[in-house]
Design an enzyme around this catalytic site. Structure first.
Site, PDB file in Angstrom:
ATOM      1  N   ASP A 169       0.821  -1.211   0.000  1.00 43.17           N
ATOM      2  CA  ASP A 169       0.000   0.000   0.000  1.00 43.17           C
ATOM      3  C   ASP A 169       0.856   1.262   0.000  1.00 43.17           C
ATOM      4  OD1 ASP A 169      -1.902  -1.919   0.235  1.00 43.17           O
ATOM      5  OD2 ASP A 169      -2.421  -1.473   2.315  1.00 43.17           O
ATOM      6  N   TYR A 218      -6.422 -10.673   9.687  1.00 43.92           N
ATOM      7  CA  TYR A 218      -5.210 -10.370   8.928  1.00 43.92           C
ATOM      8  C   TYR A 218      -3.969 -10.921   9.638  1.00 43.92           C
ATOM      9  CZ  TYR A 218      -1.963  -7.658   6.050  1.00 43.92           C
ATOM     10  OH  TYR A 218      -0.958  -7.284   5.187  1.00 43.92           O
TER      11      TYR A 218
HETATM   12  C1  GLA Z   1      -3.691  -4.829   3.231  1.00 45.19           C
HETATM   13  C2  GLA Z   1      -2.245  -4.647   3.650  1.00 45.19           C
HETATM   14  C3  GLA Z   1      -1.306  -4.958   2.490  1.00 45.19           C
HETATM   15  C4  GLA Z   1      -1.639  -6.311   1.855  1.00 45.19           C
HETATM   16  C5  GLA Z   1      -3.131  -6.435   1.570  1.00 45.19           C
HETATM   17  C6  GLA Z   1      -3.513  -7.802   1.095  1.00 45.19           C
HETATM   18  O1  GLA Z   1      -4.046  -3.876   2.289  1.00 45.19           O
HETATM   19  O2  GLA Z   1      -2.033  -3.325   4.081  1.00 45.19           O
HETATM   20  O3  GLA Z   1       0.023  -4.913   2.939  1.00 45.19           O
HETATM   21  O4  GLA Z   1      -1.182  -7.354   2.659  1.00 45.19           O
HETATM   22  O5  GLA Z   1      -3.908  -6.131   2.718  1.00 45.19           O
HETATM   23  O6  GLA Z   1      -2.978  -8.041  -0.150  1.00 45.19           O
END
Ligand code: GLA
Length: 370
Positions: A169, A218
């Protein structure tokens, strides 16, 4: 979202010295691969976070935002950053990381505005981190390149805020633009821009179901990936290729499914890049669909509301493929649509979604006015 009467000057009594911004992102493919050392393929969206700043002599950092609860202002002192469990932690994270790198961060006033919807899976936090890091780079005349800006933003989120995210991101907010897909090798942060096809457009629809990164699913997925890599005897799942299929299948559940998602998703990113280069939208769409199935069944980060959005997008003509984008557990879908058709498809998807009780989806990109 600028509220009248809340300009920088109205809030702080003097004009801003400079302004910087950074976009949100949508990931086209390569989900949950970044913290496994793999490939990702995000692009920038039109929505942005904007940070206006002016330095202060007294070491105070005063932050005004219009994005949280109708507008708030918070204050801390440079050098006294401490985690408070608030959005301000993102700001403090950037100044703490800069100081940790030897930058003498002075006091400043900052006003933050954003059009990136919070909790939609489009990286509002990374766009804030990168916009602020850019504003401070300009204010302090720092010679830091855009990959380094992404690293600083990542350290702020990962180490200071404590969200166990990968680097996609922040890299996207710092380096992506709207006309190209950004292929990133998250192991080295090497990147390449690949033009998006002129014959297609993106449709992004927010499910209205919000996700929570710093806790919950997550974190669990990340830990499961680490356990799967250890059981396979590789440093990261990036290092297990599809040839390891049999060994992956013999891992205890759910590690077998988690590893299979990451390994096949990583291969799908490279296949998507090849499809983009060949202008093969049909193939690209198939890869979107396969990615969604893998996230739903193997990685188990989708939710029924998001699956419904994906399916109703797929049921429309002129849609090449559709998938959940971002970390999951809610958030948004991205669909690859024939150019000129996104607004119609978006409207149909939003209407179908509203047939179930308490569901309201929003078109974020590809709607009639975007
Ligand atoms: C979020 C996290 C990223 C990545 C996505 C899944 O956006 O911030 O680093 O792991 O999830 O692809």
């Amino acid at each position: 979202m600028t509220v009248q009467g809340n300009s920088f000057e109205a809030v702080f009594g003097r004009p801003a010295a400079l302004v910087a911004d950074a976009p949100g992102r949508v990931n086209l493919i390569g989900e949950h691969t970044d913290y496994n050392g793999g490939y990702v393929l995000p692009t920038a969206i039109p929505q942005k976070t904007r940070v206006e700043v002016a330095p202060r002599e007294d070491g105070l950092i005063r932050i005004a935002t219009m994005s949280v609860r109708g507008g708030t202002q918070l204050v801390y002192r440079a050098g006294e950053e401490s985690r408070r469990g608030l959005w301000l932690d993102y700001v403090q994270g950037v100044t703490a990381v800069l100081r940790g790198r030897g930058v003498a961060v002075p006091g400043f006033d900052a006003r933050i505005t954003s059009t990136v919807p919070l909790g939609s899976g489009l990286s509002s936090s990374a766009s804030l981190l990168v916009a602020l890091a850019r504003a401070l780079r300009a204010m302090l005349g720092l010679s830091i390149d855009d990959v380094e800006i992404a690293r600083i933003a990542h350290a702020a989120e990962h180490d200071f805020v404590g969200a166990p995210v990968g680097t996609m991101d922040q890299m996207a907010a710092s380096l992506a633009d709207e006309n190209t897909a950004l292929l990133i090798d998250t192991r080295t942060l090497a990147f390449e821009r690949i033009p998006l096809p002129a014959e297609a457009e993106l449709l992004i629809v927010n499910s209205g179901v919000t996700h929570q990164h710093a806790s919950g699913g997550y974190k669990t997925r990340r830990a499961e990936c680490e356990r799967a890599a250890a059981a396979l005897g590789v440093p990261q799942l990036r290092d297990a290729d599809e040839a390891a299929e049999q060994r992956i299948a013999s891992l205890p559940a759910p590690l077998d499914r988690r590893a299979r998602h990451v390994v096949t998703e990583n291969a799908r990113v490279l296949a998507a890049v090849a499809a983009l280069r060949a202008g093969d939208l049909g193939r690209l769409g198939e890869l979107f669909d396969a990615s969604h199935r893998s996230m739903r069944d193997d990685f188990e980060v989708s939710v029924p509301a998001v699956d419904d959005l994906v399916e109703s997008a797929r049921a429309q003509p002129d849609v090449f493929g559709a998938r959940l984008t971002g970390g999951g557990f809610g958030g948004s879908i991205v669909a690859l649509v024939k150019r000129g058709c996104a607004a119609r498809v978006g409207q149909a998807v939003v209407e179908a979604y509203a047939h179930a009780p308490n569901r309201r989806a929003t078109v974020l990109v590809g709607g009639p006015v975007s």
